[in-house]
Design an enzyme around this catalytic site. Structure first.
Site, short mmCIF file in Angstrom:
data_model
loop_
_atom_site.label_atom_id
_atom_site.label_comp_id
_atom_site.label_asym_id
_atom_site.label_seq_id
_atom_site.Cartn_x
_atom_site.Cartn_y
_atom_site.Cartn_z
N GLU A 221 39.06 30.19 49.64
CA GLU A 221 39.60 30.60 48.34
C GLU A 221 40.07 32.05 48.31
OE1 GLU A 221 35.30 30.76 46.00
OE2 GLU A 221 37.08 30.36 44.83
N GLU B 214 29.69 25.90 51.17
CA GLU B 214 29.95 27.08 50.34
C GLU B 214 30.64 28.17 51.18
OE1 GLU B 214 30.15 27.94 47.43
OE2 GLU B 214 29.77 30.09 47.28
N HIS C 189 31.06 12.43 64.41
CA HIS C 189 31.69 11.30 63.73
C HIS C 189 33.11 11.61 63.29
CE1 HIS C 189 27.90 9.18 63.81
NE2 HIS C 189 27.32 10.28 63.37
N TRP D 21 47.20 30.90 33.06
CA TRP D 21 46.98 30.15 34.30
C TRP D 21 47.78 28.87 34.12
CZ3 TRP D 21 44.71 25.43 35.75
CH2 TRP D 21 44.45 25.29 37.13
N ASN E 126 45.39 28.07 25.07
CA ASN E 126 44.62 27.83 26.29
C ASN E 126 44.23 26.36 26.27
OD1 ASN E 126 42.79 27.76 28.39
ND2 ASN E 126 41.16 28.76 27.23
N GLY E 127 44.54 25.62 27.35
CA GLY E 127 44.17 24.20 27.40
C GLY E 127 45.38 23.34 27.73
N CYS F 53 43.48 30.12 30.79
CA CYS F 53 44.17 31.19 30.07
C CYS F 53 43.21 31.96 29.17
CB CYS F 53 45.27 30.60 29.20
SG CYS F 53 46.33 29.46 30.08
N LYS G 278 34.24 29.63 50.16
CA LYS G 278 34.45 31.07 49.92
C LYS G 278 35.59 31.57 50.80
CE LYS G 278 32.79 31.61 47.15
NZ LYS G 278 31.98 31.17 46.03
N ARG H 217 40.53 34.90 33.75
CA ARG H 217 40.81 33.53 33.31
C ARG H 217 42.18 33.05 33.76
NH1 ARG H 217 37.12 32.39 29.06
NH2 ARG H 217 38.29 30.55 28.51
N LYS I 179 38.91 31.71 36.78
CA LYS I 179 37.51 31.45 36.48
C LYS I 179 37.44 30.74 35.14
CE LYS I 179 33.58 34.33 37.63
NZ LYS I 179 33.38 33.97 39.03
C1 F6R Z 1 34.19 29.29 43.60
C2 F6R Z 1 33.99 29.17 42.16
C3 F6R Z 1 34.25 27.86 41.53
C4 F6R Z 1 33.29 27.63 40.36
C5 F6R Z 1 33.67 26.34 39.61
C6 F6R Z 1 32.69 26.04 38.49
O1 F6R Z 1 33.88 30.56 44.08
O2 F6R Z 1 33.65 30.13 41.51
O3 F6R Z 1 34.20 26.82 42.44
O4 F6R Z 1 31.99 27.55 40.86
O5 F6R Z 1 34.96 26.47 39.08
O6 F6R Z 1 32.71 27.05 37.51
P1 F6R Z 1 31.51 27.22 36.50
O7 F6R Z 1 30.31 27.61 37.29
O8 F6R Z 1 31.95 28.28 35.55
O9 F6R Z 1 31.31 25.89 35.84
#
Ligand code: F6R
Length: 608
Positions: free
Chosen positions: A487, A480, A503, A74, A98-99, A2, A484, A27, A603
């Site tokens: 998500e 990765e 396997h 969030w 937030n939290g 949040c 990507k 966020r 994020k």
């Molecule tokens: C995926 C992505 C997340 C972040 C993860 C860690 O595209 O962005 O998997 O990499 O949440 O976030 P940070 O780097 O801020 O610790």
């Protein structure tokens, strides 16, 4: 997670609060709300979904008031409904949070037994209920805030206003970040300095356990025992980062295309492009002497760390223990205090990564932070900070932060190799020359692969499942690529070490399964081609991402082959990141998803 903002000012605040929320929307974006005080009464507008819904509400029903708090959510406890959207009101007390309040269930039972009626499913409401109860018990506003803080446990950044005091915001921090902005006759509060950048560049960061009483002319800070504390006022550079999408449709697209420049900027901090050497690494960590390295991070940052493991082990002969932070912190890993630990985090605020850091610190290890936000908690708690200098990453799916993390880890691994004598001066120069070529090669790849990726993405957008395979550093890259894709396009995808195919995952291969094979013509090429044969023999559709040598050497029939330039192994992970990022991006665009703010994600994950 949040985002929180607050303003105590002299002009109407609602519009400015929403503008600040826009800069925090990365966020969380499942609901939003704003509360002000008008004629001695708390008033609020809230709306489910994205911030523009709240803006619409405010356009229909504007909100006056020169003091206010606001929130973009969030959801953790309680569905993302308007009723659960912050700010929460209880008897003249308004709260944004937030939290996670970890003891909310016990507190709720206690308060309910005392006659309180809860109207939301959130953990946050216990904060408002507790403060209201202490006010009923006769405590003053400040005392009630302090009494509440002594009862709640868990992670929180809080902002509270009181109906009977239109000139004060109270705030508290235990975990998630909170910054106070100093204005002229106005004061501000925000989850980060970027939210406050249009208002002020004078920032005070609250330290864990701090709480604040913010008036129009200044702030008083206290620790959890109620003692006055002082925290430094800093000048933030966030104003330089007030960014827009430019000519791009999405921030993610813009950030993918920013990578050559971002990497060049990041590398120039670590390498001397004229002498072709790595600059001396922070002296706080003596890479020449450490017996091993521990790396911990989450998500994409973890996958950057996994590539880093290959580099540190190969170039510096330094054994690396690595795990996702949510496991690392609880594994009770026996750690050697003579070792060092690296924590990789774009935001520098990720709760699990921070907890892993603290675990290593308690065990006596030297701590290094590979972060994008130099003022972040992870940076502040580290002995050495290795900035990735990617600039703000707004798209929730990480792109340029990933490749800048990789570039920094590559430079650190080469530097560590030199310090340990495992690579010679000549080898260092060769490796640095390759690193220096990277921005130019990235720019040319971005220009040349666009069209073939777009065509391929159209096909991929019709698939339900996709498999990614790779060996060596292409293995974390396969993961990765899968991360990507899932998500932002919501297509199910998995990344596997190519040698693991037989396997288990090979059972999934049929004519409907696209298999994306990441295979530069390196030491592992022949082996990966054998794994591709196994896919082809079962009718799987191969999308082959390779280089000119690899394309010439492979005789296999593929659905599509994406050909990149021949590059040295040390820069391959950054170069091969480009097609996998673009593939995910364009597939998501074809599917019509919300690329920059994919569902359920946020994020800066400040809860466990
Ligand atoms: C995926 C992505 C997340 C972040 C993860 C860690 O595209 O962005 O998997 O990499 O949440 O976030 P940070 O780097 O801020 O610790």
């Amino acid at each position: 997670m949040c985002g929180i903002v607050g303003i105590v000012g002299t002009q109407p605040v609602a519009g400015r609060l929403v503008d600040a929320l826009k800069r925090l929307e990365y966020r969380g974006y499942d609901s939003a709300g704003v509360a002000t005080i008008v004629d001695g009464r708390l008033v609020r507008r809230r709306a489910e979904g994205k911030l523009f819904n709240l803006e619409k509400r405010l356009a229909e029903e504007p909100l006056a008031g020169t003091i206010g708090i606001a929130h973009t959510r969030w959801a953790t406890h309680g569905a993302p409904t308007e009723a659960n959207a912050h700010p929460h009101f209880v008897e003249g007390v308004a709260v944004v949070h937030n939290g996670i309040i970890e003891n909310f269930s016990d507190l709720k039972d206690e308060l309910t037994a005392g006659g309180a009626t809860f109207t939301t499913q959130t953990d946050t409401e216990v904060v408002a209920q507790l403060v209201a109860k202490y006010r009923r018990d006769g405590l003053g506003r400040r005392e009630a805030m302090h009494a509440m803080l002594r009862r709640v446990t868990g992670a929180y950044a809080l902002a509270v206003i009181f109906q009977d005091d239109p000139s004060t915001i109270m705030a508290a921090r235990s975990g998630p970040p909170l910054a106070i902005g100093h204005g002229r006759g106005e004061m501000f509060l925000g989850s980060d300095a970027i939210a406050l950048a249009p208002f002020t560049n004078e920032i005070t960061y609250l330290v864990d356990g701090d709480w604040a009483v913010i008036g129009r002319d200044g702030v008083f800070l206290f620790d959890i025992d109620g003692n006055r504390v002082e925290r430094p006022r800093q000048i933030s550079s966030a104003a330089a980062y007030l960014v827009d999408k430019g000519n791009h449709r999405h921030f993610m697209e813009k950030e993918i295309h920013e990578q050559p420049e971002a990497i060049s900027h990041a590398l120039s901090h670590y390498v001397d492009f004229l002498a072709h050497t790595v600059r001396p690494i922070a002296e706080e960590i003596d890479f020449a002497k450490v017996p091993s390295l521990a790396i911990s991070a989450c998500g994409t940052a973890y996958l950057a760390g996994l590539v880093g493991k290959y580099w540190f082990e190969r170039y510096a002969r330094l054994p690396v223990e690595i795990d996702v932070a949510s496991e690392f912190r609880y594994r009770e890993i026996p750690l050697n205090p003579a070792s060092a630990a690296l924590f990789i985090s774009q935001s520098g605020e990720t709760a699990d990564t921070l907890a892993s850091l603290r675990y290593c610190k308690e065990n006596g290890l030297k701590i290094g932070a590979v972060v994008n936000t130099k003022e972040s908690t992870i940076a502040r708690e580290s002995d050495a900070v290795f900035p990735i200098l990617a600039g703000p990453e707004i798209g929730v799916a990480s792109t340029k932060a990933f490749t800048c993390q990789l570039a920094v880890l590559a430079a650190l691994a080469v530097g560590a190799g030199r310090a340990r004598g495992t690579i010679s001066e000549a080898e260092e120069k060769t490796l640095v020359r390759h690193l220096a070529e990277m921005p130019r090669i990235m720019a040319s790849v971005l220009n040349t692969i666009q069209q073939s990726i777009e065509q391929l993405s159209r096909d991929l957008s019709k698939c339900k499942d996709v498999l990614y395979l790779g060996r060596g550093t292409s293995y974390p890259l396969a993961m990765e690529g899968a991360l990507k894709l899932k998500e932002i396009s919501y297509i199910h995808a998995e990344g596997y070490a190519a040698g693991e195919l037989k396997h288990g995952p090979i059972a999934l291969i049929d004519e409907n399964m696209p298999v994306i094979v990441i295979a530069p013509h390196d030491r592992f090429f022949e082996k990966t081609v054998s794994n591709m044969q196994e896919v082809a023999a079962r009718g799987g559709r191969i999308i082959f991402i390779t280089d000119e040598k690899g394309a010439a050497a492979s005789k296999l029939e593929t659905m599509v082959t994406i050909v990149l330039p021949n590059v040295d192994e040390i820069i391959a992970p950054m170069i091969y990141s480009l097609p996998i990022q673009l593939l995910a991006y364009h597939t998501a665009v074809f599917m019509g998803t919300d690329v920059d703010q994919p569902r359920n994600l946020a994020k800066s994950v400040t809860v466990e």
